[in-house]
Write a protein that holds these residues in place. Structure first.
Motif, mmCIF file in Angstrom:
data_model
loop_
_atom_site.group_PDB
_atom_site.id
_atom_site.type_symbol
_atom_site.label_atom_id
_atom_site.label_comp_id
_atom_site.label_asym_id
_atom_site.label_seq_id
_atom_site.Cartn_x
_atom_site.Cartn_y
_atom_site.Cartn_z
ATOM 1 N N VAL A 23 13.133 3.908 -11.779
ATOM 2 C CA VAL A 23 14.325 3.857 -11.413
ATOM 3 C C VAL A 23 15.337 2.599 -11.087
ATOM 4 C CG1 VAL A 23 16.277 4.974 -9.861
ATOM 5 C CG2 VAL A 23 14.202 6.324 -10.547
ATOM 6 N N GLU A 24 14.561 1.894 -10.588
ATOM 7 C CA GLU A 24 14.998 0.312 -10.116
ATOM 8 C C GLU A 24 15.017 -0.467 -11.500
ATOM 9 O OE1 GLU A 24 12.050 1.949 -8.358
ATOM 10 O OE2 GLU A 24 13.337 2.242 -6.648
ATOM 11 N N THR A 25 14.115 -0.374 -12.503
ATOM 12 C CA THR A 25 14.438 -0.880 -13.673
ATOM 13 C C THR A 25 15.299 -0.491 -14.564
ATOM 14 O OG1 THR A 25 11.756 -1.109 -13.833
ATOM 15 C CG2 THR A 25 12.906 -1.574 -15.973
ATOM 16 N N PHE A 26 15.674 0.651 -14.653
ATOM 17 C CA PHE A 26 17.059 1.165 -15.247
ATOM 18 C C PHE A 26 18.319 0.774 -14.539
ATOM 19 C CE2 PHE A 26 14.014 4.278 -17.253
ATOM 20 C CZ PHE A 26 14.128 3.900 -18.584
ATOM 21 N N ALA A 27 18.188 0.835 -13.111
ATOM 22 C CA ALA A 27 19.447 0.433 -12.476
ATOM 23 C C ALA A 27 19.934 -0.846 -12.580
ATOM 24 C CB ALA A 27 19.263 0.529 -10.876
ATOM 25 N N ALA A 52 15.627 7.452 -16.101
ATOM 26 C CA ALA A 52 16.838 6.693 -16.658
ATOM 27 C C ALA A 52 17.982 7.363 -16.273
ATOM 28 C CB ALA A 52 16.683 6.820 -18.196
ATOM 29 N N ARG A 53 18.174 8.605 -15.921
ATOM 30 C CA ARG A 53 19.378 9.214 -15.566
ATOM 31 C C ARG A 53 19.659 8.821 -14.008
ATOM 32 N NH1 ARG A 53 17.014 13.964 -18.011
ATOM 33 N NH2 ARG A 53 18.067 14.436 -20.062
ATOM 34 N N ARG A 60 25.557 2.742 -11.907
ATOM 35 C CA ARG A 60 27.092 2.805 -11.955
ATOM 36 C C ARG A 60 27.662 2.902 -10.339
ATOM 37 N NH1 ARG A 60 27.369 7.461 -16.704
ATOM 38 N NH2 ARG A 60 27.290 5.724 -18.516
ATOM 39 N N SER A 61 26.625 3.355 -9.490
ATOM 40 C CA SER A 61 27.145 3.380 -8.141
ATOM 41 C C SER A 61 27.364 1.938 -7.391
ATOM 42 C CB SER A 61 26.349 4.234 -7.288
ATOM 43 O OG SER A 61 26.461 4.197 -6.034
ATOM 44 N N ARG A 62 26.381 1.133 -7.775
ATOM 45 C CA ARG A 62 26.486 -0.322 -7.497
ATOM 46 C C ARG A 62 27.682 -1.146 -8.052
ATOM 47 N NH1 ARG A 62 20.194 -1.664 -8.444
ATOM 48 N NH2 ARG A 62 19.328 -0.254 -6.776
ATOM 49 N N ASP A 63 27.875 -0.493 -9.165
ATOM 50 C CA ASP A 63 29.020 -1.451 -9.811
ATOM 51 C C ASP A 63 30.603 -1.025 -9.012
ATOM 52 O OD1 ASP A 63 27.391 -2.470 -11.672
ATOM 53 O OD2 ASP A 63 27.810 -1.247 -13.160
ATOM 54 N N ARG A 64 30.396 0.536 -9.022
ATOM 55 C CA ARG A 64 31.857 0.774 -8.196
ATOM 56 C C ARG A 64 31.873 0.372 -6.560
ATOM 57 N NH1 ARG A 64 30.043 5.618 -10.538
ATOM 58 N NH2 ARG A 64 29.118 6.256 -8.301
ATOM 59 N N GLU A 65 30.747 0.040 -5.999
ATOM 60 C CA GLU A 65 30.449 -0.402 -4.828
ATOM 61 C C GLU A 65 31.095 -1.951 -4.703
ATOM 62 O OE1 GLU A 65 27.783 -1.186 -0.935
ATOM 63 O OE2 GLU A 65 26.913 0.086 -2.542
ATOM 64 N N ALA A 66 30.653 -2.650 -5.703
ATOM 65 C CA ALA A 66 31.190 -4.121 -6.074
ATOM 66 C C ALA A 66 32.611 -4.229 -6.239
ATOM 67 C CB ALA A 66 30.217 -4.640 -7.064
#
Length: 72
Positions: A23-27, A52-53, A60-66
């Motif tokens: 999950v971390e790799t895909f994130a 992957a999902r 995407r959550s990290r991007d929104r938080e940023a």
């Protein structure tokens, strides 16, 4: 000699096994996550679909938080 054969078999089979992405790799790599999710949806990929999902969602959550943090 009998004890060596099972060990050798495990080593050979282990070397042939494909390492699964996490999950971390895909994130961390959203492009790879999007490609993997698309492959899963198309039935071309069965391994790592859940990772992957989840990685795509986390990324995407990290991007929104940023973006949220930049607003303040």
């Amino acid at each position: 000699m009998r004890g060596v054969l099972p060990i050798l078999a495990v080593l050979v089979l282990g070397a042939c096994a494909q390492a699964d992405d996490t999950v971390e790799t895909f994130a961390a790599d959203q492009t790879a996550a999007e490609a993997a999710v698309a492959d899963c949806a198309g039935g071309r990929r069965t391994l790592d679909c859940d990772a992957a999902r989840e990685g795509l969602a986390q990324g995407r959550s990290r991007d929104r938080e940023a973006l949220y943090r930049q607003a303040f």
